[in-house]
Design an enzyme around this catalytic site. Sequence first.
Site, PDB file in Angstrom:
ATOM      1  N   PHE A  65       0.777  -1.296   0.014  1.00 22.97           N
ATOM      2  CA  PHE A  65      -0.150   0.180  -0.041  1.00 22.97           C
ATOM      3  C   PHE A  65       0.903   1.385  -0.122  1.00 22.97           C
ATOM      4  O   PHE A  65       1.899   1.428   0.941  1.00 22.97           O
ATOM      5  CB  PHE A  65      -0.960   0.066   1.376  1.00 22.97           C
ATOM      6  N   SER A  69       0.267  11.724  -0.200  1.00 21.87           N
ATOM      7  CA  SER A  69      -0.339  12.794   0.284  1.00 21.87           C
ATOM      8  C   SER A  69      -1.773  13.221  -0.669  1.00 21.87           C
ATOM      9  O   SER A  69      -2.603  13.702   0.045  1.00 21.87           O
ATOM     10  CB  SER A  69       0.795  13.968   0.197  1.00 21.87           C
ATOM     11  N   GLU A 185      12.076   5.955   0.460  1.00 18.84           N
ATOM     12  CA  GLU A 185      11.253   6.353  -0.617  1.00 18.84           C
ATOM     13  C   GLU A 185      11.877   6.489  -1.762  1.00 18.84           C
ATOM     14  O   GLU A 185      11.630   5.821  -2.803  1.00 18.84           O
ATOM     15  CB  GLU A 185      10.511   7.366  -0.295  1.00 18.84           C
ATOM     16  N   LEU A 213       8.931  13.591  -8.042  1.00 20.44           N
ATOM     17  CA  LEU A 213       8.412  14.652  -7.438  1.00 20.44           C
ATOM     18  C   LEU A 213       6.966  14.301  -6.947  1.00 20.44           C
ATOM     19  O   LEU A 213       5.852  13.980  -7.762  1.00 20.44           O
ATOM     20  CB  LEU A 213       8.115  15.747  -8.530  1.00 20.44           C
TER      21      LEU A 213
END
Length: 471
Positions: A65, A69, A185, A213
Amino acid sequence: MDNPKILITFALCFCLLVLASASSSSNYVGNENNNYPPLKNRKIISPNHHSTHKLLTKESYVVIFDAGSTGSRVHVYRFNQQLDLLHIGNDLELFVKTKPGLSAYAEDPEAAAESLVPLLEEAENVVPQELHPKTPLKVGATAGLRQLKGDASERILEAVREMLNNRSTLKVEADAVTVLSGNQEGAYQWVTINYLLGNLGKHYSKTVAVVDLGGGSVQMAYAVSEEDAANAPNAPEGVESYITQMYLKGIKYYLYVHSYLRYGLLAARAEVLKVSQSSENPCILAGFDGYYTYGGVEYKAQGSESGASFSKCRNAVRKALKVNETCDYESCTFGGIWSGGGGAGENNFFVASFFYEVADEAGFVDPDAASAKVRPSDFAKAAKIACETEYKDAKSTFPRFKDADTPYMCLDLVYQYTLLVDGFGIKPSEEITLVKQIMYEDSLVEAAWPLGSAIEAVSSLPKFEKLMYFI
């Protein structure tokens, strides 16, 4: 020998003698041309043995998962023991998404957890039932949750853990639900793109650099030489180490990775609006007068009567990026952050996520293409047109821009150009690859960090060699 019972007994004994003789005269099974190993070196298991399925199951599923944001997504991958992706139906992954993201439920953690249930059900439906207990499930939250205040982030994570423990039949370890660090990440994204391109296992100079980005943060990652890694400076207090070591398909890689929180596209709008000294902002289209909300805070977003200005907006963006911040190293990106020193691993840039989306909205890439070759100057060219456009004419000039993005299209395009050129030192004329999907074998796969996380998860399963791990 007229007695039938005696005849049957004799026949059985004769058969057993023949079989014993054949077994002792040859240690091989099959015809004379085969190369099968001797019987004494092979493990023979009855077809009804309970381990037969384990031997036949040469694959593993992983469920990841991505709690971002702007929304939540679930990816399901299926691997063989060589760490190659296998098909799930017609595709090489299940990919389902929903909006909003977990951070939108800051005041209601249970609702945040419930928002993942439809994605969980989709994932469990494609994993064979008998493999559920062995299929790792991980939830990685990114910048959206990193920026929540107080204990809101942990309360959401705990609600998600409880939901999964109560409702999921997949393998949910104690550490399955976490907020990813920026370095994780960035490293996972680098692994994903280089895996799909077939670069892993090759010399670091054959890999590509990645800039991702997101909405809340932007990550940069590329491989450097062992010598450059050894000479890397110590990161300032509170900043993650600049170098991450990873072992991938027999090769040790040294990755320069840095994540810039508050410099994802949506967060950067707020940063740029904050640096304006007046109510009118040179990055907002003329004729727009409103507010931009990010992280629960409202920022005045009002266009100048004279119109937006490419050059003035660029100055505002440079100020927000802190391009001129004191640099203690030979080379920096922005905000005084070490750049990694460059090198062969930085020669080929792949840029992902909002870079592609904004280029699509601006109309200089094919929205149906999986990737596109562009130059930073393409963003500047589109930005100059956008900044000269009045708000009332924006949709006719740039019909692909979403309504919510239209007032900020000058800002977004200027920001992306300035981030690439002034932030990361990419020349305006340098060719880069915008990527949202990559062709792997005969299918397109999302160029997103969850695949890198899945590779790490499946590599840790008992039947797999340690094909990937952080050092």
